[in-house]
Design an enzyme around this catalytic site. Structure first.
Site, PDB file in Angstrom:
ATOM      1  N   LYS A  51      51.721-118.126 -61.247  1.00 34.16           N
ATOM      2  CA  LYS A  51      51.060-117.001 -60.573  1.00 34.16           C
ATOM      3  C   LYS A  51      50.106-116.228 -61.478  1.00 34.16           C
ATOM      4  O   LYS A  51      49.996-115.008 -61.414  1.00 34.16           O
ATOM      5  CB  LYS A  51      52.097-116.044 -59.952  1.00 34.16           C
ATOM      6  N   HIS A 109      52.939-125.704 -65.715  1.00 33.65           N
ATOM      7  CA  HIS A 109      53.455-124.374 -66.068  1.00 33.65           C
ATOM      8  C   HIS A 109      54.364-124.461 -67.293  1.00 33.65           C
ATOM      9  O   HIS A 109      55.039-123.490 -67.632  1.00 33.65           O
ATOM     10  CB  HIS A 109      54.248-123.781 -64.896  1.00 33.65           C
ATOM     11  N   SER A 139      53.290-110.790 -58.392  1.00 34.92           N
ATOM     12  CA  SER A 139      52.862-112.005 -57.712  1.00 34.92           C
ATOM     13  C   SER A 139      53.980-113.054 -57.691  1.00 34.92           C
ATOM     14  O   SER A 139      54.205-113.717 -56.672  1.00 34.92           O
ATOM     15  CB  SER A 139      51.619-112.571 -58.394  1.00 34.92           C
TER      16      SER A 139
END
Length: 295
Positions: A51, A109, A139
């Site tokens: 995010k 990620h 987020s």
């Protein structure tokens, strides 16, 4: 998408302890194969903490390299940019192996120490995007609410503490942004970007990207890219807004929610904000990284 199986996207019943964090089987089931992934010198790896602008930068790169083609309008972004460690069918590694484009756009990620070693051996290009902790936290909270591959977030007040303690899928935000920042000092083909800079002046950041990548694009082309990647345009576009992805429950929240810098002010109490500021000061005191929480 026919290849996406609803059954594969049920919420994980538990998190699993893994080398870097509390994770879920969606990102660990194919671990050995991911670690053995064979990168190529012309690959572009987009690395972020979840995010932090992953889809935004993915789309910018997609347009810079391949322009507005039929592929852009018929194939969702998650099939054009492979999510390396994902095990939702088709597995991210398999998708990356079979991407028809050159360069291949691949996203991850993973904390820097768990990126497959072939990316370093092949001297692949890496674009890292970082976002300020407070907006990133908000987020991520809303993402965890609506995404079936993530653990339930629980209450916002307890989520803040879990985020500060690093008990998140993909680990500590602090470790992530600092680990990649440190790597940038020794890996010349790593470009470190900030979400806030992108929000403030998308055109400038596209110029910087082109310069780093050695891409010569006309001013007109770059303006077209900057216009196409505006948040409202991406949010309305079914190929970029993840509305066709089985893991997302849009009844709870859209995948692309606000995209604003400073939205954290609508979620934190004064006390919560102060607590986060104190935690930030303590954990970032030895870092040269500078973040902005508003622009």
């Amino acid at each position: 998408q026919a290849h996406l199986k609803k059954a594969a996207c049920a919420r994980p019943g538990r998190t699993v302890r893994f080398p870097w964090c509390l994770s879920t089987h969606f990102y660990t089931d194919n671990w050995e194969n991911v670690q053995n992934f064979q990168a190529r010198p012309d690959d572009i790896l987009i690395a972020t903490y979840p995010k932090a602008g992953t889809t935004w930068v993915s789309y910018i790169l997609d347009l810079l390299y391949f322009g507005q083609t039929e592929r852009q309008t018929s194939t969702p972004i998650f099939d054009r940019v492979a999510f390396l460690e994902s095990t939702i069918s088709p597995m991210g590694k398999d998708l990356a192996d079979n991407l028809p484009t050159s360069p291949r756009l691949i996203k991850t990620h993973l904390p820097v120490q768990f990126v497959p070693k072939s990316f370093w051996e092949q001297n692949s290009t890496i674009i890292y995007v970082a976002r300020n902790a407070k907006d990133n936290m908000v987020s991520y909270f809303h993402f965890d609410r609506m995404t079936r591959t993530q653990p339930e977030p629980g209450e916002w007040s307890s989520y803040i503490h879990r985020f500060m303690e690093g008990k998140m899928v993909f680990g500590s935000w602090y470790d992530h942004v600092n680990g990649w920042w440190k790597k940038k000092q020794t890996h010349s083909k790593l470009h470190y970007m900030f979400y806030e800079d992108l929000s403030e002046d998308t055109g400038r950041e596209i110029d910087n990207l082109c310069s780093f990548l050695g891409l010569s694009r006309s001013d007109e082309e770059k303006k077209r890219v900057a216009s196409g990647v505006q948040f409202d345009n991406m949010k309305k576009d079914d190929t970029t807004n993840y509305s066709t992805h089985c893991a997302m429950d849009f009844k709870i929240s859209p995948f692309m929610r606000k995209g604003k810098v400073g939205d954290w002010k609508n979620h934190f109490t004064v006390a919560q904000s102060q607590q986060c500021d104190e935690d930030y000061e303590k954990k970032m005191k030895n870092s040269t990284l500078q973040f902005r929480t508003e622009i």
